[in-house]
Design an enzyme around this catalytic site. Sequence first.
Site, PDB file in Angstrom:
ATOM      1  CG  ASP A  19       8.348  -2.619   6.769  1.00 37.65           C
ATOM      2  OD1 ASP A  19       8.893  -1.897   6.135  1.00 37.65           O
ATOM      3  OD2 ASP A  19       7.913  -3.886   6.618  1.00 37.65           O
ATOM      4  CB  CYS A  76       5.932  -2.036   3.940  1.00 37.15           C
ATOM      5  SG  CYS A  76       4.643  -2.471   3.067  1.00 37.15           S
ATOM      6  N   GLY A  77       8.009  -2.822   2.058  1.00 34.28           N
ATOM      7  CA  GLY A  77       8.839  -3.339   1.021  1.00 34.28           C
ATOM      8  C   GLY A  77       7.923  -3.642  -0.217  1.00 34.28           C
ATOM      9  CB  THR A  78       5.283  -5.602  -1.280  1.00 28.38           C
ATOM     10  OG1 THR A  78       4.371  -5.717  -0.102  1.00 28.38           O
ATOM     11  CG2 THR A  78       6.089  -6.655  -1.556  1.00 28.38           C
ATOM     12  N   GLY A  79       4.593  -2.697   0.031  1.00 24.40           N
ATOM     13  CA  GLY A  79       3.249  -1.830  -0.128  1.00 24.40           C
ATOM     14  C   GLY A  79       2.291  -2.438   0.407  1.00 24.40           C
ATOM     15  N   GLY A  81       1.459  -5.254   3.016  1.00 24.47           N
ATOM     16  CA  GLY A  81       1.066  -5.479   4.083  1.00 24.47           C
ATOM     17  C   GLY A  81       0.562  -4.061   4.939  1.00 24.47           C
ATOM     18  CG  HIS A 109     -10.515   7.882 -11.419  1.00 26.28           C
ATOM     19  ND1 HIS A 109     -10.393   6.886 -12.378  1.00 26.28           N
ATOM     20  CD2 HIS A 109     -10.426   8.814 -11.963  1.00 26.28           C
ATOM     21  CE1 HIS A 109     -10.639   7.435 -13.554  1.00 26.28           C
ATOM     22  NE2 HIS A 109     -10.246   8.843 -13.226  1.00 26.28           N
ATOM     23  CG  HIS A 144     -14.398   8.963  -9.994  1.00 23.56           C
ATOM     24  ND1 HIS A 144     -14.276   7.744 -10.549  1.00 23.56           N
ATOM     25  CD2 HIS A 144     -14.149   9.999 -10.981  1.00 23.56           C
ATOM     26  CE1 HIS A 144     -13.760   7.907 -11.980  1.00 23.56           C
ATOM     27  NE2 HIS A 144     -13.521   9.327 -12.104  1.00 23.56           N
ATOM     28  NE  ARG A 147     -18.181   4.373 -11.041  1.00 20.91           N
ATOM     29  CZ  ARG A 147     -17.596   4.713 -12.185  1.00 20.91           C
ATOM     30  NH1 ARG A 147     -16.429   5.183 -12.524  1.00 20.91           N
ATOM     31  NH2 ARG A 147     -18.673   4.638 -13.254  1.00 20.91           N
TER      32      ARG A 147
HETATM   33  C1  RB5 Z   1       9.492  -7.169   4.927  1.00 20.58           C
HETATM   34  O1  RB5 Z   1      10.429  -7.905   4.554  1.00 20.58           O
HETATM   35  C2  RB5 Z   1       8.279  -7.144   3.982  1.00 20.58           C
HETATM   36  O2  RB5 Z   1       7.838  -8.497   4.228  1.00 20.58           O
HETATM   37  C3  RB5 Z   1       7.553  -6.033   4.346  1.00 20.58           C
HETATM   38  O3  RB5 Z   1       8.129  -4.710   4.247  1.00 20.58           O
HETATM   39  C4  RB5 Z   1       6.240  -5.955   3.136  1.00 20.58           C
HETATM   40  O4  RB5 Z   1       6.667  -5.939   1.942  1.00 20.58           O
HETATM   41  C5  RB5 Z   1       5.004  -6.639   3.727  1.00 20.58           C
HETATM   42  O5  RB5 Z   1       4.091  -6.430   2.976  1.00 20.58           O
END
Ligand code: RB5
Length: 157
Positions: A19, A76-79, A81, A109, A144, A147
């Site tokens: 994204d 994405c920002g946090t990974g 989503g 694993h 593994h 699992r």
């Molecule tokens: C975008 O601002 C952010 O929400 C998206 O990249 C991501 O981190 C969502 O999981």
Amino acid sequence: MAAVAAQVVSAERIPIGADHAGYELKETLKAALIGLGYDVEDVGTHSPASVDYADFAHPVAREVETGQARRGVLLCGTGLGMAYAANRHPHVRAAVAWTSEIAGLARSHNDANVLVLPARFVTAADAVTILKTWLDTPFEGGRHERRVEKIERKEEQ
Ligand code: RB5
């Protein structure tokens, strides 16, 4: 004179998607993958304009689900989503990795077939190292294997 057989080995195709938060790092990882000899399929996004992560997670995950690609990469920002969306697909094991050690364990694993990078929480240099570790680490199998097989058998538990 002995005939020399030409052996054509086609490069592994790796779909990659991001994204807006992962766009810039995707460009870096795409260049790294190309440099390593992979055939990269960039499903977007193609600019830093705001978009929805699931629109890019599903095309990459679908390719892994159907076997069109053996593995894929998402950012994405946090990974998070991207991982939520990709892991809705059968046979997809998308792992968020923010260190090389996690990326290695996700392979050895968990047999992770999609690497998800939290673009806002890793440097570009670390992301390339994480990617290389994930690409080069084999699945250990053994206990593994059992699992990992159970992940798909939720109705039996
Ligand atoms: C975008 O601002 C952010 O929400 C998206 O990249 C991501 O981190 C969502 O999981």
